[in-house]
Motif scaffolding. Structure first.
Motif, PDB file in Angstrom:
ATOM      1  N   TYR A 109       0.829  -1.205   0.000  1.00  0.00           N
ATOM      2  CA  TYR A 109       0.000   0.000   0.000  1.00  0.00           C
ATOM      3  C   TYR A 109       0.861   1.252   0.000  1.00  0.00           C
ATOM      4  N   LEU A 110       1.985   1.211   0.709  1.00  0.00           N
ATOM      5  CA  LEU A 110       2.912   2.339   0.698  1.00  0.00           C
ATOM      6  C   LEU A 110       3.451   2.552  -0.719  1.00  0.00           C
ATOM      7  N   ALA A 111       3.834   1.470  -1.387  1.00  0.00           N
ATOM      8  CA  ALA A 111       4.362   1.581  -2.747  1.00  0.00           C
ATOM      9  C   ALA A 111       3.305   2.103  -3.713  1.00  0.00           C
ATOM     10  N   ALA A 112       2.059   1.705  -3.500  1.00  0.00           N
ATOM     11  CA  ALA A 112       0.983   2.179  -4.373  1.00  0.00           C
ATOM     12  C   ALA A 112       0.708   3.655  -4.144  1.00  0.00           C
ATOM     13  N   ALA A 116       7.285   6.821  -5.812  1.00  0.00           N
ATOM     14  CA  ALA A 116       8.634   7.399  -5.877  1.00  0.00           C
ATOM     15  C   ALA A 116       9.433   7.122  -4.612  1.00  0.00           C
ATOM     16  N   ALA A 117       8.772   6.739  -3.532  1.00  0.00           N
ATOM     17  CA  ALA A 117       9.452   6.506  -2.258  1.00  0.00           C
ATOM     18  C   ALA A 117       9.922   5.070  -2.098  1.00  0.00           C
ATOM     19  N   VAL A 118       9.476   4.169  -2.976  1.00  0.00           N
ATOM     20  CA  VAL A 118       9.786   2.747  -2.830  1.00  0.00           C
ATOM     21  C   VAL A 118      10.479   2.248  -4.092  1.00  0.00           C
ATOM     22  N   THR A 119      11.724   1.829  -3.949  1.00  0.00           N
ATOM     23  CA  THR A 119      12.499   1.373  -5.110  1.00  0.00           C
ATOM     24  C   THR A 119      12.303  -0.106  -5.397  1.00  0.00           C
ATOM     25  N   ALA A 120      11.875  -0.865  -4.390  1.00  0.00           N
ATOM     26  CA  ALA A 120      11.660  -2.297  -4.564  1.00  0.00           C
ATOM     27  C   ALA A 120      10.816  -2.807  -3.407  1.00  0.00           C
ATOM     28  N   LEU A 121      10.148  -3.942  -3.641  1.00  0.00           N
ATOM     29  CA  LEU A 121       9.300  -4.564  -2.632  1.00  0.00           C
ATOM     30  C   LEU A 121       9.772  -5.987  -2.342  1.00  0.00           C
ATOM     31  N   VAL A 122       9.745  -6.367  -1.078  1.00  0.00           N
ATOM     32  CA  VAL A 122       9.938  -7.763  -0.697  1.00  0.00           C
ATOM     33  C   VAL A 122       8.719  -8.177   0.105  1.00  0.00           C
ATOM     34  N   ASN A 123       7.871  -8.977  -0.504  1.00  0.00           N
ATOM     35  CA  ASN A 123       6.638  -9.445   0.119  1.00  0.00           C
ATOM     36  C   ASN A 123       6.903 -10.809   0.737  1.00  0.00           C
ATOM     37  N   THR A 124       6.867 -10.873   2.058  1.00  0.00           N
ATOM     38  CA  THR A 124       7.149 -12.119   2.760  1.00  0.00           C
ATOM     39  C   THR A 124       5.846 -12.739   3.248  1.00  0.00           C
ATOM     40  N   ASP A 125       5.326 -13.634   2.439  1.00  0.00           N
ATOM     41  CA  ASP A 125       4.143 -14.428   2.768  1.00  0.00           C
ATOM     42  C   ASP A 125       2.926 -13.569   3.117  1.00  0.00           C
ATOM     43  N   LEU A 202      -0.675  -4.450  -7.909  1.00  0.00           N
ATOM     44  CA  LEU A 202      -0.361  -4.201  -9.314  1.00  0.00           C
ATOM     45  C   LEU A 202      -0.169  -2.723  -9.628  1.00  0.00           C
ATOM     46  N   ALA A 203      -0.357  -1.859  -8.626  1.00  0.00           N
ATOM     47  CA  ALA A 203      -0.303  -0.416  -8.881  1.00  0.00           C
ATOM     48  C   ALA A 203       1.115   0.105  -9.041  1.00  0.00           C
ATOM     49  N   SER A 204       2.102  -0.597  -8.498  1.00  0.00           N
ATOM     50  CA  SER A 204       3.489  -0.155  -8.610  1.00  0.00           C
ATOM     51  C   SER A 204       4.239  -1.083  -9.564  1.00  0.00           C
ATOM     52  N   ASP A 205       5.332  -0.567 -10.132  1.00  0.00           N
ATOM     53  CA  ASP A 205       6.076  -1.377 -11.100  1.00  0.00           C
ATOM     54  C   ASP A 205       7.551  -1.524 -10.746  1.00  0.00           C
ATOM     55  N   CYS A 206       7.911  -1.248  -9.501  1.00  0.00           N
ATOM     56  CA  CYS A 206       9.292  -1.441  -9.069  1.00  0.00           C
ATOM     57  C   CYS A 206       9.590  -2.939  -8.981  1.00  0.00           C
ATOM     58  N   PRO A 207      10.859  -3.334  -8.990  1.00  0.00           N
ATOM     59  CA  PRO A 207      11.195  -4.749  -8.813  1.00  0.00           C
ATOM     60  C   PRO A 207      10.617  -5.288  -7.506  1.00  0.00           C
ATOM     61  N   ALA A 208      10.210  -6.547  -7.522  1.00  0.00           N
ATOM     62  CA  ALA A 208       9.597  -7.136  -6.330  1.00  0.00           C
ATOM     63  C   ALA A 208       9.984  -8.599  -6.205  1.00  0.00           C
ATOM     64  N   LEU A 209      10.000  -9.048  -4.981  1.00  0.00           N
ATOM     65  CA  LEU A 209      10.243 -10.447  -4.646  1.00  0.00           C
ATOM     66  C   LEU A 209       9.118 -10.923  -3.746  1.00  0.00           C
ATOM     67  N   VAL A 210       8.563 -12.082  -4.062  1.00  0.00           N
ATOM     68  CA  VAL A 210       7.593 -12.751  -3.195  1.00  0.00           C
ATOM     69  C   VAL A 210       8.291 -13.952  -2.565  1.00  0.00           C
ATOM     70  N   ILE A 211       8.301 -13.997  -1.235  1.00  0.00           N
ATOM     71  CA  ILE A 211       8.853 -15.144  -0.510  1.00  0.00           C
ATOM     72  C   ILE A 211       7.677 -15.878   0.125  1.00  0.00           C
ATOM     73  N   ASN A 212       7.493 -17.123  -0.258  1.00  0.00           N
ATOM     74  CA  ASN A 212       6.332 -17.908   0.170  1.00  0.00           C
ATOM     75  C   ASN A 212       6.789 -19.125   0.958  1.00  0.00           C
ATOM     76  N   GLY A 213       6.148 -19.371   2.095  1.00  0.00           N
ATOM     77  CA  GLY A 213       6.389 -20.605   2.826  1.00  0.00           C
ATOM     78  C   GLY A 213       5.608 -21.739   2.185  1.00  0.00           C
ATOM     79  N   ARG A 214       6.254 -22.848   1.938  1.00  0.00           N
ATOM     80  CA  ARG A 214       5.601 -23.941   1.206  1.00  0.00           C
ATOM     81  C   ARG A 214       4.342 -24.441   1.896  1.00  0.00           C
TER      82      ARG A 214
END
Length: 264
Positions: A109-112, A116-125, A202-214
């Protein structure tokens, strides 16, 4: 080897304290680390050690958690407003926003809201589609006391959760102890993360990583795969954990984050 340092600092917003851990050095690239429910900024201490000294990990106790004061509301607008004020206060410029569970939703939500304040996202689960549930997954908090005269009484009153929160209990100024979160506040906050967050993801287009626990209880593998495939410049890493990724596999978590960061 450069010695790792961390400072406990605070910011006052409308008379309400936001406490945060600032893992130096100040010259490091800034990474904003946002914890989930029942947690606090110190949950990223190990990550900060693994990433330092190149990265400056800033880990707030979000409103109502840890050493930060309780708030009147726990919706997305309030959480994001706190984060915006913190970033403006720090003056770091754009940051990588990393979050687990509640923190991951707040990060997207911050990135959306402030791309301009968020260069990349790491979404952890952190799911972006979370059906409403009644009772919710944190319903076990119902009836928990917030305070008790002794640590032992408070830990015992929390039942199976007691050993987890025991090291995080806070002493009260006039005696007694409190939880690092208010049970009713947490229930209110958890209720408001349910819903559809796809538009914000989907509102932001900076690089992102999703880390998911199996074996995650929160983010199904199918949804994690869709999050990565439908959003440009987004990759997916799956670790052998449940929802509590950084707790169950701190080394694997840090490795996945570090390997993503070197691509930025």
């Amino acid at each position: 080897m450069t010695q790792h340092t961390a400072s406990r600092r605070e910011l006052t917003i409308d008379g309400r304290r936001i406490s945060y851990l600032d893992h130096g050095p100040a010259t490091g690239r800034p990474l904003l680390a946002l914890h989930g429910h029942l947690s606090e900024g110190s949950s990223f201490d190990d990550l900060a050690v693994e990433l330092g000294p190149e990265w400056r990990v800033i880990a707030p106790d979000q409103r109502g958690h840890g050493d930060s004061d309780r708030a009147d509301g726990y919706g997305r607008e309030g959480y994001v407003s706190d984060l915006t004020a913190l970033l403006d206060h720090l003056g770091t410029g754009p940051v990588v926003a990393l979050g687990h569970s509640l923190g991951g939703i707040n990060a997207l939500y911050l990135a959306a809201a402030r791309p301009a304040a968020v260069t990349a996202l790491v979404n952890t689960d952190s799911p972006v589609a979370l059906p409403h549930q009644d009772p919710g997954p944190l319903a076990f908090l119902t009836g928990f006391p917030y305070t008790a005269p002794t640590r032992e009484q408070l830990i015992a009153a929390c039942g199976p959760v007691g050993p987890m929160v025991g090291p995080l209990l806070r002493p009260l100024p006039d005696g007694g102890w409190r939880l690092p979160f208010h049970p009713q506040d947490t229930l209110d906050s958890e209720r408001q993360v349910h819903g559809d967050h796809w538009a914000q993801w989907l509102a932001s287009d900076c690089p992102a990583l999703v880390i998911n626990g199996r074996t995650s209880q929160a983010l199904p593998a199918e949804q994690a795969a869709s999050m990565a495939s439908l959003r440009p410049r987004t990759s997916l890493v799956t670790l052998e954990t449940d929802h509590f990724v950084q707790l169950q596999d701190p080394k694997g978590f840090a490795r996945a984050v570090r390997e993503f960061l070197v691509t930025l």
